[in-house]
Each structure stands twice: as C-alpha cells, then as structure tokens.
Design an enzyme around this catalytic site. Structure first.
Site, PDB file in Angstrom:
ATOM      1  N   HIS A 219       0.802  -1.216   0.000  1.00  0.00           N
ATOM      2  CA  HIS A 219       0.000   0.000   0.000  1.00  0.00           C
ATOM      3  C   HIS A 219       0.837   1.270   0.000  1.00  0.00           C
ATOM      4  O   HIS A 219       0.299   2.361  -0.117  1.00  0.00           O
ATOM      5  CB  HIS A 219      -0.990  -0.027   1.171  1.00  0.00           C
ATOM      6  CG  HIS A 219      -2.182  -0.885   0.880  1.00  0.00           C
ATOM      7  ND1 HIS A 219      -3.378  -0.786   1.544  1.00  0.00           N
ATOM      8  CD2 HIS A 219      -2.367  -1.854  -0.043  1.00  0.00           C
ATOM      9  CE1 HIS A 219      -4.235  -1.675   1.052  1.00  0.00           C
ATOM     10  NE2 HIS A 219      -3.633  -2.332   0.098  1.00  0.00           N
ATOM     11  N   SER A 223      -0.873  -0.771  -6.012  1.00  0.00           N
ATOM     12  CA  SER A 223      -0.775  -1.934  -6.886  1.00  0.00           C
ATOM     13  C   SER A 223      -0.107  -1.599  -8.216  1.00  0.00           C
ATOM     14  O   SER A 223      -0.260  -0.495  -8.740  1.00  0.00           O
ATOM     15  CB  SER A 223      -2.168  -2.487  -7.182  1.00  0.00           C
ATOM     16  OG  SER A 223      -2.666  -3.137  -6.057  1.00  0.00           O
ATOM     17  N   LYS A 247     -15.251  -6.727  -7.939  1.00  0.00           N
ATOM     18  CA  LYS A 247     -14.493  -7.623  -8.824  1.00  0.00           C
ATOM     19  C   LYS A 247     -13.918  -8.801  -8.028  1.00  0.00           C
ATOM     20  O   LYS A 247     -13.977  -9.951  -8.466  1.00  0.00           O
ATOM     21  CB  LYS A 247     -13.374  -6.846  -9.516  1.00  0.00           C
ATOM     22  CG  LYS A 247     -12.707  -7.624 -10.633  1.00  0.00           C
ATOM     23  CD  LYS A 247     -11.987  -6.694 -11.599  1.00  0.00           C
ATOM     24  CE  LYS A 247     -11.419  -7.488 -12.765  1.00  0.00           C
ATOM     25  NZ  LYS A 247     -11.278  -6.691 -13.986  1.00  0.00           N
ATOM     26  N   ASP A 248     -13.381  -8.508  -6.831  1.00  0.00           N
ATOM     27  CA  ASP A 248     -12.853  -9.585  -5.995  1.00  0.00           C
ATOM     28  C   ASP A 248     -13.972 -10.497  -5.511  1.00  0.00           C
ATOM     29  O   ASP A 248     -13.786 -11.712  -5.382  1.00  0.00           O
ATOM     30  CB  ASP A 248     -12.102  -9.007  -4.786  1.00  0.00           C
ATOM     31  CG  ASP A 248     -10.733  -8.461  -5.172  1.00  0.00           C
ATOM     32  OD1 ASP A 248     -10.192  -8.894  -6.203  1.00  0.00           O
ATOM     33  OD2 ASP A 248     -10.212  -7.592  -4.438  1.00  0.00           O
ATOM     34  N   GLU A 291       3.107 -34.108  -2.157  1.00  0.00           N
ATOM     35  CA  GLU A 291       1.896 -33.475  -2.647  1.00  0.00           C
ATOM     36  C   GLU A 291       2.196 -32.733  -3.941  1.00  0.00           C
ATOM     37  O   GLU A 291       3.332 -32.305  -4.165  1.00  0.00           O
ATOM     38  CB  GLU A 291       1.393 -32.481  -1.591  1.00  0.00           C
ATOM     39  CG  GLU A 291       0.886 -33.164  -0.332  1.00  0.00           C
ATOM     40  CD  GLU A 291      -0.454 -33.827  -0.561  1.00  0.00           C
ATOM     41  OE1 GLU A 291      -0.471 -34.963  -1.068  1.00  0.00           O
ATOM     42  OE2 GLU A 291      -1.484 -33.227  -0.236  1.00  0.00           O
TER      43      GLU A 291
HETATM   44  C1  HEM Z   1      -1.453 -22.277   5.999  1.00  0.00           C
HETATM   45  C2  HEM Z   1      -2.541 -22.915   6.255  1.00  0.00           C
HETATM   46  C3  HEM Z   1      -2.649 -24.427   6.359  1.00  0.00           C
HETATM   47  C4  HEM Z   1      -2.257 -25.382   5.435  1.00  0.00           C
HETATM   48  C5  HEM Z   1      -1.621 -25.132   4.067  1.00  0.00           C
HETATM   49  C6  HEM Z   1      -2.603 -26.677   6.011  1.00  0.00           C
HETATM   50  C7  HEM Z   1      -2.382 -27.919   5.389  1.00  0.00           C
HETATM   51  C8  HEM Z   1      -2.699 -29.157   5.910  1.00  0.00           C
HETATM   52  C9  HEM Z   1      -2.585 -30.415   5.219  1.00  0.00           C
HETATM   53  C10 HEM Z   1      -2.049 -30.611   3.791  1.00  0.00           C
HETATM   54  C11 HEM Z   1      -3.032 -31.402   6.055  1.00  0.00           C
HETATM   55  C12 HEM Z   1      -3.148 -32.907   5.767  1.00  0.00           C
HETATM   56  C13 HEM Z   1      -4.542 -33.283   5.341  1.00  0.00           C
HETATM   57  C14 HEM Z   1      -4.691 -34.764   5.204  1.00  0.00           C
HETATM   58  O1  HEM Z   1      -4.023 -35.362   4.356  1.00  0.00           O
HETATM   59  O2  HEM Z   1      -5.478 -35.322   5.956  1.00  0.00           O
HETATM   60  C15 HEM Z   1      -3.406 -30.782   7.292  1.00  0.00           C
HETATM   61  C16 HEM Z   1      -3.894 -31.461   8.409  1.00  0.00           C
HETATM   62  C17 HEM Z   1      -4.270 -30.863   9.608  1.00  0.00           C
HETATM   63  N1  HEM Z   1      -4.288 -29.500   9.876  1.00  0.00           N
HETATM   64 FE1  HEM Z   1      -3.747 -28.009   8.594  1.00  0.00          FE
HETATM   65  N2  HEM Z   1      -3.163 -26.491   7.258  1.00  0.00           N
HETATM   66  C18 HEM Z   1      -3.211 -25.127   7.514  1.00  0.00           C
HETATM   67  C19 HEM Z   1      -3.702 -24.538   8.653  1.00  0.00           C
HETATM   68  C20 HEM Z   1      -4.127 -25.206   9.807  1.00  0.00           C
HETATM   69  C21 HEM Z   1      -4.570 -24.562  11.025  1.00  0.00           C
HETATM   70  C22 HEM Z   1      -4.629 -23.054  11.271  1.00  0.00           C
HETATM   71  C23 HEM Z   1      -4.898 -25.546  11.892  1.00  0.00           C
HETATM   72  C24 HEM Z   1      -5.430 -25.290  13.310  1.00  0.00           C
HETATM   73  C25 HEM Z   1      -4.924 -25.695  14.343  1.00  0.00           C
HETATM   74  C26 HEM Z   1      -4.684 -26.833  11.244  1.00  0.00           C
HETATM   75  C27 HEM Z   1      -4.919 -28.105  11.804  1.00  0.00           C
HETATM   76  C28 HEM Z   1      -4.754 -29.328  11.173  1.00  0.00           C
HETATM   77  C29 HEM Z   1      -5.046 -30.625  11.747  1.00  0.00           C
HETATM   78  C30 HEM Z   1      -5.587 -30.905  13.170  1.00  0.00           C
HETATM   79  C31 HEM Z   1      -4.747 -31.597  10.762  1.00  0.00           C
HETATM   80  C32 HEM Z   1      -4.852 -33.144  10.889  1.00  0.00           C
HETATM   81  C33 HEM Z   1      -6.188 -33.674  10.456  1.00  0.00           C
HETATM   82  C34 HEM Z   1      -6.197 -34.137   9.035  1.00  0.00           C
HETATM   83  O3  HEM Z   1      -5.261 -34.802   8.632  1.00  0.00           O
HETATM   84  O4  HEM Z   1      -7.160 -33.861   8.332  1.00  0.00           O
HETATM   85  N3  HEM Z   1      -4.211 -26.585   9.972  1.00  0.00           N
HETATM   86  N4  HEM Z   1      -3.203 -29.411   7.194  1.00  0.00           N
END
Ligand code: HEM
Ligand code: FES
Lengths: 428, 185
Positions: A219, A223, A247-248, A291
């Site tokens: 900012h 942009s 637009k967004d 992945e």
């Molecule tokens: C930048 C943001 C985030 C990304 C890119 C991300 C990505 C991921 C991915 C790729 C998995 C594996 C999914 C699977 O194969 O089952 C996962 C699982 C998990 N994430 Fe995140 N996550 C993010 C934010 C968060 C946040 C803020 C939390 C809150 C505490 C969280 C909690 C969990 C939990 C508990 C799992 C395990 C359950 C599962 O496997 O489905 N994540 N996450």
C-alpha cells in the site's frame, strides 16, 4: 501512503467519531480496502489471486481449528483420530476434506499469484519488498503444508517426514545431529508428530502476520497493473470500494465453486491412496511422491544422481532444491529492465512462457519413478530453470527493445476501448 | 559549546560512565538471553527414553543362504542377509577405487562370518527402506539392494554403487552371541 486524491475518511455517526478517536480501525479499513484507497483502473482478473489467497488462509485456519478439536497428536491414535473425524464426528468428513482440498486451492491461487507477478513485473522497484515478503510467505506455506501432511500419520505422512527431514542430513558434519534435533529421535516418531502439530498450529498465524506486512508494503506504492506503468494522476485510478470489492467478490464466488466441486465430487483426487494406510516404519510405499504442489522442486532434487566436483549427489540435490526457491529473493535485481509488463517486452514474454512450460515439465517429472527418460528430463528441466533466472533474464533485460509504451494507464485503457484509436499505443 | 564540557563531565580517555553502564547492561541481558535460548533449543533433541539404547536379539538359524530377513532396531529397519559364495566373490572382485564409499566386505562383516551381512535398511540418501531383502524384490543393478525412492543401487556388500546416496548402508554395532543368535546394539 496513498495518493493525494484519496477520499478522506469522515465519520458522520457520533459512534464512529468516538471510535475514530479511540481506536481508528474503521479509518484503517476505509483507507486500505474502502473508498479511501485509489487503485489503478485497469486491473484484470489476475489481480484477484491475492484476495483469494487470503480467503484460502482463512478457510485453512477455520477448518484447522475445528479439526484440532477432534484430532489427537499421538502416534498410537493419530491415524484413528482422523478416521474418527471422517466417520463419527458430525460433518467431520466435510471439514477434513475442506482442509485437505483447501490446502491445494491455497497453492493453486498462490502459484497463479506468483506467475502474475512474474508476467507483469510486479517484483520490480518500487515493489521489491512486497515480493520478498511474498517469497517468505511461500516458504512458510510449504513448511506448514508439509507438517500438516504428517499429522494423519499414514504411510505418506511418515515417509514424507523421513525423506524431507533427510534433506538436512545432507549438511556436511552437522547434518545428522540437525536431523535428529528436528525429529527428536532417529526416525519420525511421537516426538516428531507432537512438535509438527504444535508448529502446524502456529505457522498459519505467522503467515497471517507476514501477510499484513506484505499488504502494508504494497500500500505504499499501491498496486502494479497490466501495463506496468505507474499511476500518474486521479484519472488513472478508481476507489477500491466498490470497484474492486465487487471484482474480488465475483472472483471469490468462482473460487468457491471450484473449491466445493473439488471437495464434494473428487476429494481425494489430489491426494495419495497410500496415506490411508497407517504409518509403517519398516516398509516404504512402492512409489513415494510429495503433494502435487512440491513436485517441481522434488524433480530438481531428484535430478542429481551423480557426484560432481567435490560435492556429493545428495548435497547437490538438496542445495539445488533450496536454491531454486531462494533464487526468487534475488529476482528484483536479476531483471534490470525498467519495463515491467510483458505486454511491452516481446522477448521476455517468450521466455516467460518457456519458464511456465519448464515448471510444468518439472512437475510432471517429479511424479515419475527415478528412471529414464525422467531423470534426463528432470536434469534438462532443472538446468533450464536456473538458466532462466541466472543467464537468460539478465541478458534479455539488457538486449531487449521494448515496444512503444503509452504515456499513462488512462491512455492505454482508452486506446484499447476506442476502435478508431486501436493503434494508439503504437502510434504514440 | 560550553555545555558540551559539562555534559562530558566525568570523562576519562573519551569514555563516559554512561557508555560503560550501557555496554554492561546490554551484555548482561545478552548473556541472559543465551542462557534462556539454550534449553529452548535443546528440548528438541532426542529425549532420554528415545536415547535409551535398546538392543535387539535376532535368531538367524532359519535364514538360508541367499535369503535375507528384515527386522528392526531402535525402530529402524535392519537387513540380515546370508550371502552365497558367488555374492561374496562378486563383492571381493570390485576394485576399491570403483567405490564411492570404499570399504571391503571384510570391513563390513565379522571375521569368519563373512556370509552374514547385517546393515540398517535405511537408504543413506533420504532414508527410504531399500528393496531386495524379501523374496522376489528388485535387487538393483548390482544384486544387493535397490532404493526405489530416487534410484540408489547397492551391491552384494550393501555398498553404494549408483544413484544419489552418498554412503554405504550403515553396519550397526552387533555381536554374535552364539552361532545362531545376533545381538544388535
Ligand atoms: C497455511 C494454512 C494451512 C495449510 C496449508 C494446512 C495444510 C494441511 C494439510 C495438507 C493437512 C493434511 C490433510 C490430510 O491429508 O489429511 C493438514 C492437516 C491438519 N491440519 Fe492443517 N493447514 C493449515 C492450517 C491449519 C490450522 C490453522 C490448523 C489449526 C490448528 C490446522 C490443523 C490441522 C489438523 C488438526 C490436521 C490433521 C487432520 C487431518 O489430517 O485432516 N491446519 N493441514
Ligand atoms: S532415499 Fe533411497 S534413493 Fe533417495
């Protein structure tokens, strides 16, 4: 911080006046995403992806916090707790599939956001800091997604953790101790799972913080736009609200449609079946791949199969993989052309598309087993990737003759929309 | 200018007392910060229970020449392989100068037991479990082990011959407690 013609914030309601004196958050919003923030009038849909990335982060945080209410980070029960989410928790399957596919959507929009920057030269002065913070966000996202993928403690989780922490064992002398320090053991185990959960919870909030810096830095100059010409006066801009909120908003609707289509109709398309097998530390799945969003970098890692100079193949692979991302930090200074937009850069534009094709090729190779012809293709792809940034770009930006440019955004826009002036920019 | 000399009252050799106090205070805080960071970093290292070096006993009597088994030690896979004469001869025939990580088969086995090749089943590249221990698995171009993750080939002495792995499969510390029992660790 903004242009002199920005509409000033003038609260009318006594409550808003009171608020403005005590904690001027409405003023901040008004001046950042409201009528008080003038934006180039000619932004195209590629300028949606920043907002979409923010939306994706919010989706990850909300679904993630809900998952964390039901998930247990202990190797004995982690896998079953995820199955429990899928089968027993009310709407648990929906929340988990949204989180899984939300991660993919996040990377899709961020990749488009990055390539938008590459095409329109948004990384150049005066927006270098915006770009640098963006690369930091990208690195944090990769770390977060990697650690998240370990949490379900399936086969891919375990072996992904083993291989990725293995990168650090390539560091000379201290490599193995560093790896054991990261894992808290000799192999991924309970200590690893626990710390990864702790950090997976933390990092999205760190990302949120860096995003605030990213937008703050944006900012200051405002942009960039498809012409790459800086704003000169008021007629080059429109207020953010209602023009770009609308637009967004439209873009957000399309994004959500794609997201729910993926989540409801093909929730496992981008995942790996092996991750539905509980982790087994004695047997590696026949074909381990990361992945999809890591594939191009994985191909660069795999391209090094022989020792070279005094550095062994393993260290080369790891250095090259990290360097391929670290290179982005130097991009604003590797490209010395003062012209930003590819619209006026006939030569750079060609190499931009070759780079896109190269990254797709690397992604494809990353998926394949370590056999020919994939190895040689990864090697060629990796060489080209580095050549693009370190050789081609510096040379192109010196020898290229840019096309004639309009004098202002407004001139470019009017030339485009008045049929009789279609040749305007060329004639100017 | 007159006030300058007043400000600098108490100066000796151009150093003010306040400079000294500043440096002393900041250094002291720095030492304190390091003292706090150390345990915060160190807590990530393997904990005492993980370190507690376990030993594993393996009964090797059932492993026929040409066969191998996969077991585990400290949660890591271990390959125990009963080499046949031909495999030993092959390993001996390789000149050391051809090897990325030069070691003879004698250095990798116990004296008089050179048919027993005991190594960790952890690829020295990025840690996958190589194939070749179980019947019918791909043994790679050199008849030993093959890691499918990124294509590392190991020979009949489990030495790295081709691919990205830097070193031979690790020989863990072990003893023959009898002719048929091996204790690892
Ligand atoms: C930048 C943001 C985030 C990304 C890119 C991300 C990505 C991921 C991915 C790729 C998995 C594996 C999914 C699977 O194969 O089952 C996962 C699982 C998990 N994430 Fe995140 N996550 C993010 C934010 C968060 C946040 C803020 C939390 C809150 C505490 C969280 C909690 C969990 C939990 C508990 C799992 C395990 C359950 C599962 O496997 O489905 N994540 N996450
Ligand atoms: S882990 Fe074995 S070749 Fe990479």
């Amino acid at each position: 911080m903004s242009f002199p013609w920005a509409k000033p914030y003038e609260p009318k309601h006594p409550l808003m006046k009171w608020m403005d004196e005590k904690l001027p958050i409405p003023r901040l919003v008004y001046n950042a995403t409201g009528p008080g923030y003038p934006v180039p009038r000619n932004l195209n849909y590629f300028w949606n992806f920043g907002v979409l990335a923010g939306a994706a982060l919010m989706i990850q945080i909300i679904t993630g916090i809900v998952l964390a209410m039901h998930y247990a980070a202990n190797t004995g029960v982690a896998f079953n707790s995820v199955e429990h989410i899928m089968r027993d928790v009310n709407a648990g399957w929906f929340i988990r599939y949204a989180h899984m596919n939300g991660a993919s959507m996040f990377f899709i929009v961020v990749y488009l956001h990055i390539f938008r920057g590459l095409y329109y030269g948004s990384y150049k002065a005066p927006r270098e800091m915006v770009w640098l913070l963006g690369v930091v966000i990208f690195l944090l996202m990769m770390a977060t997604a990697f650690m998240g993928y370990v949490l379900p403690w399936g086969q891919m989780s375990f072996w992904g953790a083993q291989v990725i922490t293995g990168f650090f064992s390539a560091i000379p002398l201290v490599g193995e101790p560093v790896r054991q320090w990261l894992l808290g053991g000799f192999v991924p185990d309970n200590a690893t799972l626990n710390r990864f959960f702790s950090l997976h919870y933390l990092l999205p909030f760190v990302i949120l913080g860096v995003i605030i810096l990213h937008i703050w830095a944006l900012h200051i100059p405002g942009s960039n736009n498809p012409t790459g010409i800086e704003v000169k006066d008021e007629q080059d801009t429109v207020p953010f609200h209602p023009y770009y909120t609308a637009k967004d908003g439209f873009g957000l609707g399309v994004f959500l449609l794609v997201f729910v289509a993926l989540t409801f109709f093909s929730p496992n398309m981008l995942g790996h079946a092996d991750n539905y097998i509980p982790a087994n530390s004695l047997s590696t799945p026949a074909h381990i791949v990361p992945e999809w969003y890591f594939l191009p970098f994985y191909a660069i890692l795999k391209a090094f199969t022989f020792n070279f100079l005094w550095i062994d193949a393993k260290l080369w692979g790891v250095i090259a993989m990290f360097a391929s991302i670290a290179l982005l930090f130097f991009l604003p200074w590797l490209d010395s052309s003062p012209v930003k937009s590819s619209t006026y850069r006939p030569l750079y534009r060609i190499f931009f598309w070759v780079l896109v094709a190269d990254v797709l090729l690397l992604g494809w190779c990353g998926m394949q087993p370590a056999e020919q012809p994939w190895v040689i293709l990864s090697q060629l792809g990796a060489i080209y990737y580095f050549a693009h940034f370190l050789v081609i770009l510096p040379i192109v930006s010196r020898i290229e003759r840019p096309l004639p440019m309009p004098n202002s955004i407004t001139e470019a826009v009017l030339a485009k929309h008045a049929p009789d002036a279609a040749s305007g920019p060329a004639a100017a | 200018m007159a006030s300058e000399s007043e400000l600098n009252a108490g100066i000796e050799d151009g150093v003010r007392r306040r400079d000294f106090i500043n440096i002393a205070a900041v250094s002291f805080a720095g030492v304190g910060a390091v003292a706090v960071v150390l345990p915060l970093v160190n807590q990530m290292n393997p904990s005492a229970d993980v370190l507690a070096l376990s030993t594993t006993e393996i009964d090797i009597s059932a492993i026929q020449p040409g066969q191998a088994i996969k077991t585990s030690w400290r949660k890591q896979p271990v390959f125990v392989r009963n080499l046949v004469e031909k495999e030993i001869a092959e390993a001996k025939a390789v000149p050391l100068s051809d090897l990325r990580d030069p070691q003879t088969i004698d250095e990798r086995t116990k004296p008089g037991k050179e048919n027993w090749l005991i190594t960790l089943g952890v690829c020295t590249h990025l840690g996958c479990v190589p194939l070749g221990a179980a019947e019918g698995e791909n043994k790679g171009d050199f008849g030993g082990y093959f890691c499918p993750c990124h294509g590392s080939h190991y020979d009949t002495a489990a030495r790295i011959r081709k691919g990205p792995a830097p070193t031979n499969l690790v020989v863990p510390p072990y003893e023959f407690t009898s002719d048929t029992v091996v204790t690892i660790g």
